[in-house]
Write a protein that holds these residues in place. Structure first.
Motif, PDB file in Angstrom:
ATOM      1  N   UNK A 295      34.692  54.019  54.101  1.00 24.60           N
ATOM      2  CA  UNK A 295      34.508  54.555  55.448  1.00 24.60           C
ATOM      3  C   UNK A 295      35.628  54.151  56.391  1.00 24.60           C
ATOM      4  N   UNK A 296      36.105  52.918  56.264  1.00 24.36           N
ATOM      5  CA  UNK A 296      37.201  52.466  57.117  1.00 24.36           C
ATOM      6  C   UNK A 296      38.494  53.174  56.782  1.00 24.36           C
ATOM      7  N   UNK A 297      39.538  52.849  57.524  1.00 25.81           N
ATOM      8  CA  UNK A 297      40.821  53.544  57.370  1.00 25.81           C
ATOM      9  C   UNK A 297      41.321  53.483  55.938  1.00 25.81           C
ATOM     10  N   UNK A 298      41.634  54.667  55.409  1.00 35.47           N
ATOM     11  CA  UNK A 298      42.159  54.814  54.051  1.00 35.47           C
ATOM     12  C   UNK A 298      43.258  55.871  54.064  1.00 35.47           C
ATOM     13  N   UNK A 299      44.107  55.837  53.033  1.00 36.14           N
ATOM     14  CA  UNK A 299      45.111  56.892  52.883  1.00 36.14           C
ATOM     15  C   UNK A 299      45.930  57.084  54.143  1.00 36.14           C
ATOM     16  N   UNK A 300      46.034  58.336  54.604  1.00 34.51           N
ATOM     17  CA  UNK A 300      46.866  58.605  55.775  1.00 34.51           C
ATOM     18  C   UNK A 300      46.275  58.044  57.063  1.00 34.51           C
ATOM     19  N   UNK A 301      44.996  57.609  57.031  1.00 31.24           N
ATOM     20  CA  UNK A 301      44.373  57.072  58.236  1.00 31.24           C
ATOM     21  C   UNK A 301      44.939  55.714  58.643  1.00 31.24           C
ATOM     22  N   UNK A 302      45.507  54.955  57.694  1.00 28.42           N
ATOM     23  CA  UNK A 302      45.994  53.620  58.055  1.00 28.42           C
ATOM     24  C   UNK A 302      47.216  53.699  58.956  1.00 28.42           C
ATOM     25  N   UNK A 303      47.927  54.837  58.939  1.00 26.08           N
ATOM     26  CA  UNK A 303      49.065  54.989  59.849  1.00 26.08           C
ATOM     27  C   UNK A 303      48.618  54.980  61.302  1.00 26.08           C
ATOM     28  N   UNK A 304      47.379  55.371  61.559  1.00 24.48           N
ATOM     29  CA  UNK A 304      46.835  55.306  62.924  1.00 24.48           C
ATOM     30  C   UNK A 304      46.794  53.849  63.404  1.00 24.48           C
ATOM     31  N   UNK A 305      46.511  52.922  62.481  1.00 25.85           N
ATOM     32  CA  UNK A 305      46.490  51.507  62.833  1.00 25.85           C
ATOM     33  C   UNK A 305      47.885  51.034  63.217  1.00 25.85           C
ATOM     34  N   UNK A 306      48.880  51.457  62.419  1.00 31.53           N
ATOM     35  CA  UNK A 306      50.260  51.089  62.724  1.00 31.53           C
ATOM     36  C   UNK A 306      50.715  51.646  64.060  1.00 31.53           C
ATOM     37  N   UNK A 307      50.344  52.894  64.339  1.00 35.20           N
ATOM     38  CA  UNK A 307      50.737  53.502  65.620  1.00 35.20           C
ATOM     39  C   UNK A 307      50.080  52.776  66.798  1.00 35.20           C
ATOM     40  N   UNK A 308      48.845  52.331  66.610  1.00 38.06           N
ATOM     41  CA  UNK A 308      48.177  51.566  67.665  1.00 38.06           C
ATOM     42  C   UNK A 308      48.958  50.296  67.977  1.00 38.06           C
ATOM     43  N   UNK A 309      49.448  49.618  66.933  1.00 43.29           N
ATOM     44  CA  UNK A 309      50.239  48.403  67.125  1.00 43.29           C
ATOM     45  C   UNK A 309      51.570  48.733  67.803  1.00 43.29           C
ATOM     46  N   UNK A 310      52.216  49.825  67.395  1.00 40.69           N
ATOM     47  CA  UNK A 310      53.479  50.217  68.029  1.00 40.69           C
ATOM     48  C   UNK A 310      53.291  50.459  69.520  1.00 40.69           C
ATOM     49  N   UNK A 311      52.196  51.107  69.878  1.00 38.08           N
ATOM     50  CA  UNK A 311      51.909  51.364  71.295  1.00 38.08           C
ATOM     51  C   UNK A 311      51.654  50.064  72.043  1.00 38.08           C
ATOM     52  N   UNK A 312      50.954  49.133  71.395  1.00 42.94           N
ATOM     53  CA  UNK A 312      50.718  47.830  72.013  1.00 42.94           C
ATOM     54  C   UNK A 312      52.039  47.076  72.202  1.00 42.94           C
TER      55      UNK A 312
END
Length: 335
Positions: A295-312
């Motif tokens: 259910x948690x971030x998998x595959x292409x969804x984990x890039x959303x986590x990286x983008x969140x960090x880049x924005x921070x």
């Protein structure tokens, strides 16, 4: 633009290029000086130690080593930890906050796919998709055109246990549907529940009055076996339990007993233990639908986590307030 601070990746090396694919990595490098070929899994590594001594921003993820006093002593310039995953409880220590290091987490971004998965399972369970799939597999025929009683999502009662980030996002996703959600959470009062747009119930009442119960509470000492034999017995016959939180929130022995009796069904993305033993009855019970922590971030969804960090990182460089800063005082009741 101010000079970019030195940063260092601290996570499992094979995860880094998935969390920070080229476009996301390029965005991160607009704000920090970071070497994508140096990913620290061991902060005692001599090459890591050299960079760590200059590091102001630690970009962490799954597999980050523990940030204890010894690790932080090797990073005297460290001022921020930006975590490209959910919970920070596994690697932070009180020493991080004692030294005034700010911590940010992409937990809000990770909540999105979990809420989406849960919504999908609620809608499928309301149609009894899993049961009818098995019937069709076995019988190879079905009374097509007949109205099937007892299924459907019009007015289905959905009980949400826990107004976590995921629970709140799920409430938003449920709004366009003709479902009747309710919430149980001891930290939410009636005014906040009204703002969320759901009735607030006690846990027992929610269990008694829901067709589908979905669990989104954090794992703490108080929530272990939050739903056990007594609580399961309150659920109406034919109802469905969905768990995407942590396996230990459910008493699995009690759940197996209810499933064997055929009284309830369950959708479990998390289990206790995890992974399940190969001889677990949950694999074979027809009214249990098990997925392997997807259910948690998998595959292409984990890039959303990286983008969140880049924005921070951009907010950090500009001197702005971090949007997803972690509050140490709230960690005890956070996921």
């Amino acid at each position: 633009m101010p000079e970019r601070p030195q940063a260092l990746f601290a996570m499992t090396a094979q995860n880094m290029p998935h969390v920070f694919p080229p476009d996301v990595l390029a965005e991160l490098r607009e704000y920090v000086e970071i070497d994508p070929t140096l990913v620290a899994h061991d902060l005692a590594d001599p090459r890591v130690r050299e960079t760590l001594a200059r590091t102001e921003v630690l970009v962490t993820g799954w597999g980050c080593p523990r940030l204890d006093a010894a690790a932080l002593d090797a990073a005297p310039k460290l001022r921020a930890v930006l975590h490209a995953a959910g919970s920070v409880k596994g690697f932070t220590t009180p020493e991080v906050w004692r030294r005034g290091i700010v911590v940010s987490s992409a937990a809000a971004a990770n909540a999105l796919p979990v809420a989406e998965y849960t919504l999908a399972m609620i809608l499928l369970a309301g149609k009894d998709v899993f049961g009818f799939r098995d019937q069709l597999r076995t019988r190879r025929t079905f009374p097509y055109g007949d109205i099937v009683p007892g299924v459907g999502n019009y007015g289905r009662r959905v009980g949400i246990v826990g107004a976590s980030r995921i629970g709140r996002r799920l409430i938003e996703l449920l709004r366009p549907h003709d479902l009747r959600p309710s919430l149980a959470d001891p930290y939410v009062d009636a005014a906040e529940a009204a703002r969320l747009g759901v009735p607030l119930l006690g846990l027992d009442e929610l269990l008694r009055t829901s067709d589908i119960v979905t669990v989104h509470a954090p794992q703490t000492a108080e929530t272990r076996h939050l739903i056990g034999a007594r609580e399961l017995a309150l659920m109406p016959t034919g109802s469905v339990l969905v768990n995407t939180a942590r396996g230990a929130l459910l008493d699995h022995d009690a759940l197996v007993a209810e499933l064997r009796a055929g009284r309830l069904s369950a959708v479990l993305d998390v289990t206790d233990p995890e992974p399940l033993p190969v001889d677990s009855p949950l694999f074979d019970l027809p009214n249990a639908f098990i997925t392997p922590h997807l259910a948690g971030s998998q595959g292409n969804e984990v890039a959303r986590l990286g983008r969140t960090v880049a924005e921070e990182a951009g907010r950090l460089l500009s001197g702005g307030e971090l949007r997803y800063a972690v509050d140490e005082a709230a960690l005890d009741r956070a996921a």
